[in-house]
Design a protein around this motif. Structure first.
Motif, PDB file in Angstrom:
ATOM      1  N   HIS A 168      10.366  34.344  28.265  1.00 48.36           N
ATOM      2  CA  HIS A 168      11.803  34.134  28.500  1.00 48.36           C
ATOM      3  C   HIS A 168      12.095  32.659  28.766  1.00 48.36           C
ATOM      4  O   HIS A 168      11.237  31.911  29.242  1.00 48.36           O
ATOM      5  CB  HIS A 168      12.349  35.042  29.616  1.00 48.36           C
ATOM      6  CG  HIS A 168      11.955  34.684  31.017  1.00 48.36           C
ATOM      7  ND1 HIS A 168      11.732  35.614  31.989  1.00 48.36           N
ATOM      8  CD2 HIS A 168      11.776  33.479  31.633  1.00 48.36           C
ATOM      9  CE1 HIS A 168      11.431  35.016  33.119  1.00 48.36           C
ATOM     10  NE2 HIS A 168      11.444  33.715  32.936  1.00 48.36           N
ATOM     11  N   THR A 215       7.722  25.747  38.523  1.00 47.93           N
ATOM     12  CA  THR A 215       7.289  24.690  37.602  1.00 47.93           C
ATOM     13  C   THR A 215       7.949  23.336  37.863  1.00 47.93           C
ATOM     14  O   THR A 215       7.243  22.320  37.926  1.00 47.93           O
ATOM     15  CB  THR A 215       7.519  25.125  36.134  1.00 47.93           C
ATOM     16  OG1 THR A 215       7.019  26.450  35.967  1.00 47.93           O
ATOM     17  CG2 THR A 215       6.863  24.175  35.161  1.00 47.93           C
ATOM     18  N   LYS A 249       0.199  30.743  32.316  1.00 47.78           N
ATOM     19  CA  LYS A 249       1.092  30.395  31.195  1.00 47.78           C
ATOM     20  C   LYS A 249       0.314  30.144  29.904  1.00 47.78           C
ATOM     21  O   LYS A 249       0.912  29.929  28.848  1.00 47.78           O
ATOM     22  CB  LYS A 249       1.921  29.153  31.550  1.00 47.78           C
ATOM     23  CG  LYS A 249       2.834  29.316  32.763  1.00 47.78           C
ATOM     24  CD  LYS A 249       4.050  30.157  32.444  1.00 47.78           C
ATOM     25  CE  LYS A 249       4.855  30.542  33.686  1.00 47.78           C
ATOM     26  NZ  LYS A 249       5.609  29.474  34.268  1.00 47.78           N
TER      27      LYS A 249
HETATM   28  C1  F6R Z   1      14.595  29.277  36.124  1.00 40.76           C
HETATM   29  C2  F6R Z   1      14.424  29.785  34.771  1.00 40.76           C
HETATM   30  C3  F6R Z   1      13.209  30.568  34.370  1.00 40.76           C
HETATM   31  C4  F6R Z   1      11.900  29.896  34.794  1.00 40.76           C
HETATM   32  C5  F6R Z   1      10.703  30.748  34.375  1.00 40.76           C
HETATM   33  C6  F6R Z   1       9.402  30.148  34.870  1.00 40.76           C
HETATM   34  O1  F6R Z   1      15.816  28.607  36.250  1.00 40.76           O
HETATM   35  O2  F6R Z   1      15.279  29.584  33.974  1.00 40.76           O
HETATM   36  O3  F6R Z   1      13.214  30.762  32.981  1.00 40.76           O
HETATM   37  O4  F6R Z   1      11.829  28.629  34.207  1.00 40.76           O
HETATM   38  O5  F6R Z   1      10.842  32.030  34.890  1.00 40.76           O
HETATM   39  O6  F6R Z   1       9.379  30.226  36.253  1.00 40.76           O
HETATM   40  P1  F6R Z   1       8.273  29.467  37.127  1.00 40.76           P
HETATM   41  O7  F6R Z   1       8.526  28.022  36.948  1.00 40.76           O
HETATM   42  O8  F6R Z   1       8.533  29.907  38.540  1.00 40.76           O
HETATM   43  O9  F6R Z   1       6.948  29.893  36.584  1.00 40.76           O
END
Ligand code: F6R
Length: 241
Positions: free
Chosen positions: A138, A39, A202
């Motif tokens: 999370h 992200t 998401k």
């Molecule tokens: C990473 C973190 C995680 C991500 C989450 C979304 O440091 O704290 O909570 O923000 O898993 O991950 P992406 O952005 O890869 O979808």
């Protein structure tokens, strides 16, 4: 809670980077809480652009990252240390001594977690925390559970997180099963929080937040609704599904 709907991923990244830029201009020695994952990559790219054009100076900024896998060396290509250096820190004028990513190889992990929280306090607390969100709700690696940790802690990753994050590893067997993460209190203590989310995957979790879900430790992200300065920046896919 404020919700900003951006047209697409690039616009979401620009909006987030602009918020950070404004905060850095107001407070050039701010403490910035950072996240890894897919992200925020575009947001880091935008911030590097500001730096390259001479619009931002990171020399007095202090950063703290949310999390790191337990057992991975800083040089491991899938470690969050490596990610941060590669994607962001190596491209701006920040002193690496001012950056903090939890050490997944610390000798005494429990003591190390306490030290991490102490250090954040010593530096004055987090001014702005950047977050992504897992499809399971999370934040950091605070996974859905009956109870959530207040402080920086060692946590077990859920099967779903291991599966989703296996894309950053050569095989799913290589994904560590435990991680260090800032706790819910560490995140909620930040003076300002921005959370980004993009893409259809998401959409279900974003829909629940935007529709004013009830608070539940089964969706750690829900607790952010208690924060007094919380902004969600989503692209249209994450907003509309
Ligand atoms: C990473 C973190 C995680 C991500 C989450 C979304 O440091 O704290 O909570 O923000 O898993 O991950 P992406 O952005 O890869 O979808």
């Amino acid at each position: 809670m404020e919700v900003i709907v951006a047209r697409d991923y690039d616009e979401m990244s620009r909006v987030a980077a602009n918020i950070i830029k404004d905060e850095i201009i107001k407070k050039p020695d701010m403490v910035l809480g950072l996240a890894t994952g897919s992200t925020p990559k575009g947001m880091y790219r935008e911030l590097i652009g500001y730096y390259n054009r001479g619009e931002l100076d990171f020399s007095n900024i202090i950063t703290f990252n949310l999390d790191e896998y337990v057992g991975l060396d800083k040089e491991h290509p899938s470690s969050y240390h490596h990610f941060m250096n590669d994607i962001f820190f190596d491209h701006i004028n920040i002193g690496l001594e001012n950056t903090h990513v939890p050490d997944g190889k610390a000798q005494n992990l429990e003591e190390y977690c306490k030290q991490y929280d102490r250090l954040i306090k010593e530096k004055g607390g987090i001014d702005l925390q950047v977050l992504g969100v897992g499809e399971n709700g999370h934040i950091g690696f605070n996974e859905p559970d009956e109870e959530l940790n207040m402080d920086t802690s060692i946590v077990e990753l859920t099967e779903s997180t291991i599966e989703v994050n296996s894309r950053f590893f050569e095989s799913i067997d290589e994904v560590p099963k435990t991680a260090i993460t800032m706790g819910m209190n560490g995140i909620m203590q930040a003076r300002k929080i921005i959370l980004m989310a993009n893409g259809k995957r998401k959409a279900p979790i974003i829909r629940r937040i935007v529709n004013g879900m009830k608070l539940t430790t089964r969706l750690p992200v829900s607790l952010l609704m208690l924060h007094h300065d919380f902004t969600i920046i989503v692209d249209e896919e994450a907003y509309n599904g």
